[in-house]
Design an enzyme around this catalytic site. Sequence first.
Site, PDB file in Angstrom:
ATOM      1  N   GLU A 195     -30.055  -6.178 -79.689  1.00  0.00           N
ATOM      2  CA  GLU A 195     -30.868  -5.008 -80.021  1.00  0.00           C
ATOM      3  C   GLU A 195     -31.288  -4.292 -78.749  1.00  0.00           C
ATOM      4  O   GLU A 195     -31.723  -4.940 -77.782  1.00  0.00           O
ATOM      5  CB  GLU A 195     -32.113  -5.455 -80.800  1.00  0.00           C
ATOM      6  CG  GLU A 195     -32.950  -4.314 -81.334  1.00  0.00           C
ATOM      7  CD  GLU A 195     -34.192  -3.963 -80.535  1.00  0.00           C
ATOM      8  OE1 GLU A 195     -34.916  -3.060 -80.939  1.00  0.00           O
ATOM      9  OE2 GLU A 195     -34.452  -4.614 -79.485  1.00  0.00           O
ATOM     10  N   LYS A 231     -35.367   5.477 -80.699  1.00  0.00           N
ATOM     11  CA  LYS A 231     -36.787   5.594 -80.348  1.00  0.00           C
ATOM     12  C   LYS A 231     -37.212   7.049 -80.241  1.00  0.00           C
ATOM     13  O   LYS A 231     -38.274   7.420 -80.690  1.00  0.00           O
ATOM     14  CB  LYS A 231     -37.065   4.909 -79.001  1.00  0.00           C
ATOM     15  CG  LYS A 231     -37.170   3.408 -79.083  1.00  0.00           C
ATOM     16  CD  LYS A 231     -38.446   2.942 -79.761  1.00  0.00           C
ATOM     17  CE  LYS A 231     -38.658   1.451 -79.608  1.00  0.00           C
ATOM     18  NZ  LYS A 231     -39.439   0.879 -80.711  1.00  0.00           N
ATOM     19  N   ASP A 243     -33.195  -0.326 -77.355  1.00  0.00           N
ATOM     20  CA  ASP A 243     -33.976   0.853 -77.732  1.00  0.00           C
ATOM     21  C   ASP A 243     -33.437   2.064 -76.968  1.00  0.00           C
ATOM     22  O   ASP A 243     -33.180   1.969 -75.768  1.00  0.00           O
ATOM     23  CB  ASP A 243     -35.446   0.629 -77.359  1.00  0.00           C
ATOM     24  CG  ASP A 243     -35.995  -0.647 -77.958  1.00  0.00           C
ATOM     25  OD1 ASP A 243     -36.161  -0.701 -79.176  1.00  0.00           O
ATOM     26  OD2 ASP A 243     -36.217  -1.620 -77.179  1.00  0.00           O
ATOM     27  N   GLU A 295     -31.679   0.877 -81.734  1.00  0.00           N
ATOM     28  CA  GLU A 295     -32.929   1.365 -82.323  1.00  0.00           C
ATOM     29  C   GLU A 295     -33.235   2.746 -81.762  1.00  0.00           C
ATOM     30  O   GLU A 295     -33.449   2.907 -80.552  1.00  0.00           O
ATOM     31  CB  GLU A 295     -34.082   0.389 -82.041  1.00  0.00           C
ATOM     32  CG  GLU A 295     -35.328   0.871 -82.781  1.00  0.00           C
ATOM     33  CD  GLU A 295     -36.609   0.117 -82.440  1.00  0.00           C
ATOM     34  OE1 GLU A 295     -36.544  -1.045 -81.999  1.00  0.00           O
ATOM     35  OE2 GLU A 295     -37.673   0.730 -82.613  1.00  0.00           O
ATOM     36  N   HIS A 341     -37.511   0.917 -73.692  1.00  0.00           N
ATOM     37  CA  HIS A 341     -38.374   0.762 -74.867  1.00  0.00           C
ATOM     38  C   HIS A 341     -39.498   1.790 -74.945  1.00  0.00           C
ATOM     39  O   HIS A 341     -39.708   2.434 -75.964  1.00  0.00           O
ATOM     40  CB  HIS A 341     -38.972  -0.644 -74.916  1.00  0.00           C
ATOM     41  CG  HIS A 341     -39.860  -0.848 -76.094  1.00  0.00           C
ATOM     42  ND1 HIS A 341     -41.209  -0.543 -76.078  1.00  0.00           N
ATOM     43  CD2 HIS A 341     -39.596  -1.293 -77.344  1.00  0.00           C
ATOM     44  CE1 HIS A 341     -41.730  -0.805 -77.258  1.00  0.00           C
ATOM     45  NE2 HIS A 341     -40.776  -1.257 -78.047  1.00  0.00           N
ATOM     46  N   HIS A 373     -33.407  -9.672 -78.678  1.00  0.00           N
ATOM     47  CA  HIS A 373     -34.358  -8.563 -78.661  1.00  0.00           C
ATOM     48  C   HIS A 373     -34.424  -7.944 -77.266  1.00  0.00           C
ATOM     49  O   HIS A 373     -34.820  -8.609 -76.311  1.00  0.00           O
ATOM     50  CB  HIS A 373     -35.740  -9.102 -79.069  1.00  0.00           C
ATOM     51  CG  HIS A 373     -36.790  -8.061 -79.214  1.00  0.00           C
ATOM     52  ND1 HIS A 373     -38.032  -8.172 -78.631  1.00  0.00           N
ATOM     53  CD2 HIS A 373     -36.798  -6.890 -79.885  1.00  0.00           C
ATOM     54  CE1 HIS A 373     -38.764  -7.118 -78.960  1.00  0.00           C
ATOM     55  NE2 HIS A 373     -38.035  -6.323 -79.711  1.00  0.00           N
ATOM     56  N   ARG A 374     -33.986  -6.697 -77.187  1.00  0.00           N
ATOM     57  CA  ARG A 374     -33.873  -6.001 -75.886  1.00  0.00           C
ATOM     58  C   ARG A 374     -32.994  -6.828 -74.937  1.00  0.00           C
ATOM     59  O   ARG A 374     -33.239  -6.875 -73.723  1.00  0.00           O
ATOM     60  CB  ARG A 374     -35.246  -5.713 -75.276  1.00  0.00           C
ATOM     61  CG  ARG A 374     -36.207  -5.049 -76.258  1.00  0.00           C
ATOM     62  CD  ARG A 374     -37.568  -4.750 -75.647  1.00  0.00           C
ATOM     63  NE  ARG A 374     -38.574  -4.592 -76.694  1.00  0.00           N
ATOM     64  CZ  ARG A 374     -39.873  -4.476 -76.490  1.00  0.00           C
ATOM     65  NH1 ARG A 374     -40.342  -4.457 -75.253  1.00  0.00           N
ATOM     66  NH2 ARG A 374     -40.727  -4.362 -77.494  1.00  0.00           N
ATOM     67  N   ASP A 411     -36.682 -12.968 -78.343  1.00  0.00           N
ATOM     68  CA  ASP A 411     -36.575 -12.840 -76.883  1.00  0.00           C
ATOM     69  C   ASP A 411     -35.851 -14.050 -76.292  1.00  0.00           C
ATOM     70  O   ASP A 411     -35.487 -14.038 -75.121  1.00  0.00           O
ATOM     71  CB  ASP A 411     -37.982 -12.762 -76.270  1.00  0.00           C
ATOM     72  CG  ASP A 411     -38.772 -11.541 -76.738  1.00  0.00           C
ATOM     73  OD1 ASP A 411     -38.155 -10.555 -77.185  1.00  0.00           O
ATOM     74  OD2 ASP A 411     -40.026 -11.587 -76.654  1.00  0.00           O
TER      75      ASP A 411
HETATM   76  O1  G3P Z   1     -35.900  -3.499 -83.763  1.00  0.00           O
HETATM   77  C1  G3P Z   1     -36.792  -4.562 -83.795  1.00  0.00           C
HETATM   78  C2  G3P Z   1     -37.903  -4.377 -82.796  1.00  0.00           C
HETATM   79  O2  G3P Z   1     -37.325  -4.083 -81.557  1.00  0.00           O
HETATM   80  C3  G3P Z   1     -38.857  -3.280 -83.188  1.00  0.00           C
HETATM   81  O3  G3P Z   1     -39.969  -3.169 -82.351  1.00  0.00           O
HETATM   82  O4  G3P Z   1     -41.259  -2.230 -80.500  1.00  0.00           O
HETATM   83  O5  G3P Z   1     -39.752  -4.157 -80.083  1.00  0.00           O
HETATM   84  O6  G3P Z   1     -38.810  -1.880 -80.508  1.00  0.00           O
HETATM   85  P1  G3P Z   1     -39.938  -2.844 -80.808  1.00  0.00           P
HETATM   86 MG    MG Z   2     -36.729  -2.320 -80.494  1.00  0.00          MG
END
Ligand code: G3P
Ligand code: MG
Length: 231
Positions: A37, A105, A39, A103, A51, A10-11, A220
């Site tokens: 992943e 945004k 953003d 993702e 993000h 995640h990120r 994470d």
């Molecule tokens: O794509 C999964 C997750 O990243 C979505 O929420 O706010 O962390 O971008 P957020």
């Molecule tokens: Mg995300």
Amino acid sequence: MAPDFLCIGHRGARGHEPENTVRSVRRALELGAHGIEVDVYFVDGELIVIHDDTLERTTNGRGPVAGKSFAFLRSLDAGHGEKIPTLREIFDAVDRRAFINIELKGPGTAAPVQSIIEEYIRAGWSCEDFLVSSFDHGELARIAHPKIRLGLLFPRAPLRFVRLAQKLRAYSIHTAARSTRRPFVARAHRHGLKVFVYTANSPRSIKRLHAIGVDGVFTDYPERVVPSVSF
Ligand code: G3P
Ligand code: MG
């Protein structure tokens, strides 16, 4: 063979490094993530990886991301001396060692994201190297390439999703961990959709999501999901 429980950083590896930086992505790869992943916004003609729609939380800049020059954005510190990366830098850092979940945004991201994916596919990458997702289903629907995989993001597991998923010919549905239960997962699977869940950081949450049959989690801490065989 692809593992049946995917670990998606995640990120990058946000639990260890400044989120959405090349350094974070490298760390997630070292920790064995199957997917990464990030953003994405489109600002000043460039796809940049961050993000928030404002700069304060993750950089030493201030104010909205929109309207800034690329040169200014690149002058900022995104943590530990890292720059805000371009999406291209993320692709090159990953270099097909994991799939990349982009993702969307910001507005206007679908077309440039499709273009850069097509460029990498022409250079020998595969459609399976990418998964594009968004909470903004209108933006997501603008991805026109029939083979680029799409993931529908929802703030919680929705009651209705089948028609939208079929309309967008979605590959996957992405839901928040707390709201995702076994019947929802089973229903998504009956309609041929993968289920990826965010954000699973505690061993208990990871274990529960594995047990109810989800196809992968955003975390994470990739090392808490890989290897998953011991569940
Ligand atoms: O794509 C999964 C997750 O990243 C979505 O929420 O706010 O962390 O971008 P957020
Ligand atoms: Mg995300």
